[in-house]
Design an enzyme around this catalytic site. Structure first.
Site, PDB file in Angstrom:
ATOM      1  CB  CYS A  49       9.929  12.488  35.897  1.00  0.00           C
ATOM      2  SG  CYS A  49       9.714  13.398  34.651  1.00  0.00           S
ATOM      3  N   GLY A  50       6.932  11.067  35.223  1.00  0.00           N
ATOM      4  CA  GLY A  50       6.897  10.339  34.619  1.00  0.00           C
ATOM      5  C   GLY A  50       6.765  10.988  33.180  1.00  0.00           C
ATOM      6  CG  HIS A  51       6.388  15.131  31.742  1.00  0.00           C
ATOM      7  ND1 HIS A  51       5.732  14.879  30.507  1.00  0.00           N
ATOM      8  CD2 HIS A  51       5.917  15.927  32.787  1.00  0.00           C
ATOM      9  CE1 HIS A  51       4.667  16.174  30.439  1.00  0.00           C
ATOM     10  NE2 HIS A  51       4.895  16.195  33.056  1.00  0.00           N
ATOM     11  CB  CYS A  52      11.559  11.028  33.361  1.00  0.00           C
ATOM     12  SG  CYS A  52      12.388  12.510  33.956  1.00  0.00           S
TER      13      CYS A  52
END
Length: 490
Positions: A49-52
Site C-alpha cells: 500500500c502506497g499510503h501505508c
C-alpha cells in the site's frame, strides 16, 4: 569520507530506532500484548500500500515521541496480508491504512486525526488521560510551560467551584485544539495575582512586542464565554497555520506564505512574522496567519502563484465572500500596509483563476471559464444546464458526446448547454462540486439559486428534464420532452 559514512550510519540508526518504537503484532499475540499497555494506536496495513509506505515513517517518529508521554502511548502495526489477517477481519478493516485507538485490548474508537508525526502526537495526547492536567507544585508548573504550544491554566481555590466546572467542560470539548492544566496548590494560586483566573500563556518562541504574552480570563463561570476566550485568543494576531489546523482560520483572512520552520529556523520565521504583526496592528478587522509555502503550494496555485521564488512572504487574502486577492508588489512593510488599506477599502480587484476566454465559442455546448462566467451564465436571459468536469475524469469523457448531442438538439431553444473545467478555473461560490461530473440547472430568473441535477445521463433524460423545468417551455418539445408535431399548412 569517514565523517560522511558516520553521518549516514547515524541517520540509518535513528530511522531503525524509530521503527523499533512501533510494535509489530500478529493474530497470536495481538490481544495479550495490548493488554499490557493502557493506550495504543494501531495501524492496520498492507506492505504494498502506497499510503501505508508514506505513513510509516511519520508513524514511527510519533511513536518515539509518544512513548515518553505521561501517560505513555504505544503505537503498533498489524500486517493484514500475513500474520494479522484474522485480527484485521475482526475489526472490519477494509482499506489501508486503517488506524484504531485501543485501551488495553478493547477498541475505543477509530482514529480520525492527522497523518503526520506532529499531528499524530498532538491528537493522541488529546485522547488519553484527563483533558486538563493537575499541577501540584512549582516544578510541575514549570515543566508544563516548557513547550512551544499555547497553554491555558486555571488557578482556583476549590476543585468544584463553578469556574472550575466550566473550565473542565471547555477542556474536554477543546482538548484536541489546546493544552489545559489546573491547580489548587496554594503557592501557585496566590502567586502573581492569578487566583480564580484562567490564564493563557504564549510560548517563548511566539512572544512578540505587538501582543500580550499572558492573557487573563476573570469573567463569569460561563462555558460559552470561556470557550470564546480560548478559541479567539489561541492563534494570537498572526497564527501558525498548518495543514492540520487550516480549517480553524476564518475569513476575512490574510496569509503570508514563506519558509515557516520553527524547528530549523525559528529566528528567520519570526523575522517575517513580526513584520506581518507590525503592519496588521492597524487593521484588526482581518484575521492573519503565516503558512509554510511548501505545505500550501496547492493554495498558491489557486491564486495563480506557481512558484514562490525567494524567501520573502507571498501575501494572499480572502474576504468574507471568499473572493481572492493577491498582493502583487514585493513584500515589505510599506507595501503590505498599502495592500491592507486597499483591501479594507474594497478597492482591490479580486483574483479569478481562469483559462483564457475562448476565441471561438460558437459550438452548441458553450465553454465557460472563470473570466466569462458572468457573460455566458449570470447575464444571460436563458436557462442554463452546466457541467463541471475534470479533463482526466472517465465519467466526464463518457458524458462528453452525449452533452455535445444535447447541445445540438437544443441549439434553437432558449437554454444554454455549458461545460466548465473545475480544475483550471475557480468554481463560483454558489456551486458545491465534490466530484466529477457535477451538473447544475440554473433557471434564468434565479441565477443565484442553482439546482443540482440528479437525473439520468442519457440524452432523453436531459431533454425530458429541461423540457419539464424550462422557465418558458421549449419551442420544439412539450413539457414531457416529446417532440412537437409541426402543423401542416392548409
Amino acid at each position: 569520507m569517514l565523517a560522511k559514512y558516520l553521518f549516514i550510519f547515524s541517520l540509518a540508526l535513528g530511522a531503525w530506532a524509530a521503527e523499533e518504537d512501533v510494535l509489530e503484532l500478529t493474530d497470536s499475540d495481538f490481544t495479550a500484548t495490548l493488554d499490557t499497555y493502557d493506550n495504543t494506536l494501531v495501524m492496520f496495513y498492507a506492505p504494498w500500500c502506497g499510503h501505508c509506505k508514506h505513513l510509516k515513517p511519520e508513524f514511527a517518529k510519533a511513536a518515539g515521541e509518544l512513548k515518553r508521554n505521561d501517560p505513555p502511548i504505544t503505537l503498533a502495526k498489524v500486517d493484514c496480508t500475513e500474520g494479522g489477517k484474522d485480527t484485521c477481519g475482526k475489526y472490519s478493516v477494509s482499506g489501508y491504512p486503517t488506524l484504531k485507538i485501543f485501551s488495553k485490548s478493547e477498541m475505543v474508537s477509530d482514529y480520525n486525526g492527522p497523518r503526520e508525526a506532529d499531528g499524530i502526537v498532538k491528537y493522541m495526547k488529546s485522547q488519553v488521560g484527563p483533558a486538563s492536567k493537575e499541577l501540584k507544585g512549582e516544578e510541575c508548573h514549570k515543566n508544563f510551560l516548557e513547550t512551544n504550544e499555547v497553554s491555558y491554566i486555571l488557578y482556583t481555590e476549590k476543585e468544584d467551584s463553578p469556574l472550575a466546572k466550566a473550565f473542565h467542560s471547555v477542556a474536554k470539548k477543546l482538548r484536541e485544539k489546546a493544552r489545559f492544566a489546573h491547580t489548587i496548590a496554594k503557592s501557585l494560586v496566590e502567586k502573581d495575582g492569578f487566583k480564580n483566573k484562567i490564564v493563557l500563556y504564549r510560548p517563548k518562541i511566539l512572544q512578540n512586542k505587538f501582543e500580550e504574552s499572558i492573557l487573563h480570563y476573570d469573567g463569569e463561570s460561563n462555558i460559552a464565554d470561556i470557550s470564546d476566550f480560548v478559541t479567539k485568543n489561541y492563534f494570537g494576531l498572526a497564527g501558525i497555520r498548518t495543514r492540520d489546523n487550516a480549517q480553524s482560520f476564518v475569513n476575512p483572512l490574510v496569509v503570508a506564505y514563506y519558509s515557516v520552520d520553527y524547528v530549523k529556523n525559528p529566528k528567520g520565521t519570526n523575522y517575517w512574522r513580526n513584520r506581518i504583526l507590525k503592519a496588521s496592528k492597524n487593521y484588526k478587522s482581518f484575521n492573519y496567519a503565516i503558512s509554510n509555502k511548501d505545505d500550501f503550494q496547492h493554495e498558491l496555485n489557486d491564486f495563480g502563484v506557481t512558484f514562490a521564488k525567494d524567501d520573502k512572504p507571498v501575501i494572499l487574502a480572502r474576504d468574507e465572500k471568499n473572493q481572492k486577492y493577491v498582493m502583487k508588489d514585493e513584500f515589505n512593510v510599506e507595501n503590505f500596509e498599502k495592500f491592507l488599506k486597499d483591501f479594507d477599502s474594497n478597492v482591490l480587484e479580486p483574483f479569478i483563476k481562469s483559462e483564457p476566454i475562448p476565441e471561438d465559442n460558437s459550438a452548441p455546448v458553450k465553454v465557460v471559464v472563470g473570466k466569462n462566467y458572468d457573460d455566458i451564465i449570470t447575464n444571460s436571459d436563458k436557462d442554463v444546464l452546466i457541467e463541471f468536469y475534470a479533463p482526466w475524469c472517465g465519467h466526464c469523457k463518457k458524458l462528453a458526446p452525449i452533452f455535445d448531442e444535447l447541445g445540438e438538439k437544443l441549439v434553437d431553444e432558449n437554454v444554454v448547454i455549458a461545460k466548465f473545467d473545475a480544475t483550471a478555473n475557480d468554481v463560483p461560490a454558489q456551486f458545491e462540486v465534490r466530484g466529477f461530473p457535477t451538473l447544475y440547472w440554473i433557471p434564468k430568473d434565479a441565477k443565484s439559486s442553482p439546482v443540482k441535477y440528479e437525473g439520468g445521463r442519457e440524452l432523453d433524460d436531459f431533454v425530458k428534464y429541461i423540457a419539464k423545468h424550462s422557465s418558458d417551455g421549449l419551442k420544439n418539445f412539450d413539457r414531457k420532452g416529446n417532440a412537437k408535431v409541426a402543423k401542416e399548412e392548409l
